[in-house]
Design a protein around this motif. Sequence first.
Motif, PDB file in Angstrom:
ATOM      1  N   LEU A  36      -8.294  -3.091  48.172  1.00 17.79           N
ATOM      2  CA  LEU A  36      -9.555  -3.300  47.427  1.00 17.79           C
ATOM      3  C   LEU A  36     -10.610  -2.292  47.850  1.00 17.79           C
ATOM      4  CD1 LEU A  36     -10.028  -7.159  47.448  1.00 17.79           C
ATOM      5  CD2 LEU A  36      -9.794  -5.684  45.434  1.00 17.79           C
ATOM      6  N   ALA A  37     -10.727  -2.081  49.163  1.00 18.85           N
ATOM      7  CA  ALA A  37     -11.746  -1.150  49.656  1.00 18.85           C
ATOM      8  C   ALA A  37     -11.498   0.245  49.094  1.00 18.85           C
ATOM      9  CB  ALA A  37     -11.741  -1.135  51.185  1.00 18.85           C
TER      10      ALA A  37
ATOM     11  N   ALA B 269     -13.928 -13.516  47.290  1.00 19.95           N
ATOM     12  CA  ALA B 269     -14.761 -13.243  48.469  1.00 19.95           C
ATOM     13  C   ALA B 269     -14.539 -11.814  48.962  1.00 19.95           C
ATOM     14  CB  ALA B 269     -14.429 -14.251  49.574  1.00 19.95           C
ATOM     15  N   ARG B 270     -13.252 -11.397  49.034  1.00 12.36           N
ATOM     16  CA  ARG B 270     -12.936 -10.034  49.502  1.00 12.36           C
ATOM     17  C   ARG B 270     -13.534  -8.983  48.575  1.00 12.36           C
ATOM     18  NH1 ARG B 270      -7.676 -12.074  49.572  1.00 12.36           N
ATOM     19  NH2 ARG B 270      -7.085 -12.666  51.674  1.00 12.36           N
ATOM     20  N   THR B 271     -13.296  -9.152  47.271  1.00 13.33           N
ATOM     21  CA  THR B 271     -13.752  -8.131  46.319  1.00 13.33           C
ATOM     22  C   THR B 271     -15.271  -8.034  46.349  1.00 13.33           C
ATOM     23  OG1 THR B 271     -11.892  -8.848  44.955  1.00 13.33           O
ATOM     24  CG2 THR B 271     -13.425  -7.278  43.973  1.00 13.33           C
ATOM     25  N   THR B 272     -15.923  -9.197  46.431  1.00 12.47           N
ATOM     26  CA  THR B 272     -17.388  -9.206  46.474  1.00 12.47           C
ATOM     27  C   THR B 272     -17.887  -8.515  47.739  1.00 12.47           C
ATOM     28  OG1 THR B 272     -17.411 -11.243  45.186  1.00 12.47           O
ATOM     29  CG2 THR B 272     -19.416 -10.717  46.415  1.00 12.47           C
TER      30      THR B 272
ATOM     31  N   THR C 109     -17.619  -4.776  47.551  1.00 11.52           N
ATOM     32  CA  THR C 109     -18.422  -4.161  46.473  1.00 11.52           C
ATOM     33  C   THR C 109     -19.916  -4.268  46.748  1.00 11.52           C
ATOM     34  OG1 THR C 109     -16.665  -4.852  44.955  1.00 11.52           O
ATOM     35  CG2 THR C 109     -18.688  -4.078  43.936  1.00 11.52           C
ATOM     36  N   LEU C 110     -20.324  -5.232  47.567  1.00  8.05           N
ATOM     37  CA  LEU C 110     -21.760  -5.485  47.778  1.00  8.05           C
ATOM     38  C   LEU C 110     -22.566  -4.262  48.225  1.00  8.05           C
ATOM     39  CD1 LEU C 110     -22.277  -9.072  49.220  1.00  8.05           C
ATOM     40  CD2 LEU C 110     -23.403  -8.022  47.244  1.00  8.05           C
ATOM     41  N   PRO C 111     -22.045  -3.421  49.126  1.00 11.43           N
ATOM     42  CA  PRO C 111     -22.863  -2.252  49.509  1.00 11.43           C
ATOM     43  C   PRO C 111     -23.253  -1.397  48.304  1.00 11.43           C
ATOM     44  CG  PRO C 111     -21.043  -2.549  51.040  1.00 11.43           C
ATOM     45  CD  PRO C 111     -20.807  -3.511  49.916  1.00 11.43           C
ATOM     46  N   HIS C 112     -22.362  -1.312  47.308  1.00 15.50           N
ATOM     47  CA  HIS C 112     -22.682  -0.545  46.092  1.00 15.50           C
ATOM     48  C   HIS C 112     -23.661  -1.316  45.208  1.00 15.50           C
ATOM     49  CE1 HIS C 112     -19.544   2.281  47.188  1.00 15.50           C
ATOM     50  NE2 HIS C 112     -18.732   1.238  47.397  1.00 15.50           N
ATOM     51  N   LEU C 113     -23.442  -2.618  45.051  1.00 13.74           N
ATOM     52  CA  LEU C 113     -24.342  -3.433  44.215  1.00 13.74           C
ATOM     53  C   LEU C 113     -25.770  -3.390  44.767  1.00 13.74           C
ATOM     54  CD1 LEU C 113     -22.119  -6.595  43.506  1.00 13.74           C
ATOM     55  CD2 LEU C 113     -22.455  -4.593  42.055  1.00 13.74           C
ATOM     56  N   ARG C 114     -25.903  -3.347  46.088  1.00 10.38           N
ATOM     57  CA  ARG C 114     -27.243  -3.329  46.703  1.00 10.38           C
ATOM     58  C   ARG C 114     -28.026  -2.076  46.313  1.00 10.38           C
ATOM     59  NH1 ARG C 114     -24.759  -5.961  51.558  1.00 10.38           N
ATOM     60  NH2 ARG C 114     -25.554  -8.086  51.436  1.00 10.38           N
ATOM     61  N   ARG C 115     -27.325  -1.010  45.925  1.00  6.18           N
ATOM     62  CA  ARG C 115     -28.016   0.220  45.529  1.00  6.18           C
ATOM     63  C   ARG C 115     -28.338   0.235  44.035  1.00  6.18           C
ATOM     64  NH1 ARG C 115     -24.806   2.396  49.840  1.00  6.18           N
ATOM     65  NH2 ARG C 115     -22.969   2.754  48.577  1.00  6.18           N
ATOM     66  N   SER C 116     -27.928  -0.817  43.305  1.00  6.24           N
ATOM     67  CA  SER C 116     -28.163  -0.875  41.857  1.00  6.24           C
ATOM     68  C   SER C 116     -29.484  -1.574  41.546  1.00  6.24           C
ATOM     69  CB  SER C 116     -27.020  -1.644  41.186  1.00  6.24           C
ATOM     70  OG  SER C 116     -27.346  -1.948  39.846  1.00  6.24           O
TER      71      SER C 116
ATOM     72  N   VAL D 286     -16.976  -7.969  37.913  1.00  9.99           N
ATOM     73  CA  VAL D 286     -16.382  -9.105  37.207  1.00  9.99           C
ATOM     74  C   VAL D 286     -15.135  -9.520  37.987  1.00  9.99           C
ATOM     75  CG1 VAL D 286     -15.413  -9.966  35.048  1.00  9.99           C
ATOM     76  CG2 VAL D 286     -17.257  -8.258  34.995  1.00  9.99           C
ATOM     77  N   ASN D 287     -15.240 -10.643  38.697  1.00 21.26           N
ATOM     78  CA  ASN D 287     -14.119 -11.176  39.486  1.00 21.26           C
ATOM     79  C   ASN D 287     -13.267 -12.056  38.583  1.00 21.26           C
ATOM     80  OD1 ASN D 287     -14.440 -10.252  42.262  1.00 21.26           O
ATOM     81  ND2 ASN D 287     -16.360 -11.426  42.282  1.00 21.26           N
TER      82      ASN D 287
END
Length: 254
Positions: A61-62, A110-113, A116-123, A79-80
């Motif tokens: 996933l990473a 949980a893993r996918t989120t 992905t969160l470091p990228h979402l935080r920049r959006s 989209v999970n």
Amino acid sequence: MRCDGLVAVVTGGGSGIGRACVEALLAAGARVGVLDLDPAGAPTDPRVHPVRADVADRASLAAAVASVADAYGGIDILVNNAGISAVGTVEDNDDAQWARVLDVNVTGIARTTAVTLPHLRRSRAAAIVNMSSIAAGAGLPRRVLYSASKGAVHAMTLALAADLVGEGIRVNCVAPGTVDTPWVARLLADADDPVAEKIRLAARQPTGRLVTAPEVAAAVVYLASPDSGAVTGTSLAVDCGLYGLRLAPPSRPD
Ligand code: NAD
């Protein structure tokens, strides 16, 4: 319902509801990374970046999420959707099945989120949409394990929404009824009488028909789009009325 300029990741985007989400997000103006065990089923389009990934494997996933972010310069929407089925009573499913289904349907989100969160935080328009089910809110026969997994998806959606609201990241889920996808085709193929079983499933829905994958995808695009900016921590039923309606039985002929 526009997602112009945004980048989405859809797990399980190679088939059924996930593939319909990819098509709907493309139509709304997004570019889409498809993470799937078999991404070959994703639409062929220069705005689609298919990557083989297993939501049960954090390393895969990473790598896949990094590949989408590199290709498109960031990620705004997750989209999970990837999930697997389980049929049976509490006595039918063994420990290995419980571990496998919860690992994919619950821990997979949980893993996918998390990756992905470091990228979402920049959006500036970050949104997560999880795929729940009617099974999270209604007792369906011979679906104990699957229902437990989807109930967890609903509860996890609420908790994630609470944790992330302060960072401007919205988290919602969609709860479909029975949707006409390859998944349901496989279930029907296992039935003694597939035609009769499909009629029975359609009759269970108050509208008398199955949900279509594009109908679920439209709800996903709504929750993913900045147009739903005031919506977080909710579950949107797309189930032909299955959860909410209590219809009177047909009256007897005189
Ligand atoms: P589907 O079987 O047609 O598609 C599922 C996709 O997920 C496939 O492309 C598959 O390769 C992928 N996938 C499975 N395990 C994976 C893994 N470990 N890692 C990455 N990808 C994986 O199924 P569908 O009907 O489109 O269902 C999609 C989602 O919708 C599931 O979460 C399911 O629980 C949910 N759902 C389906 C229905 C329905 O009636 N079809 C109803 C409610 C909810």
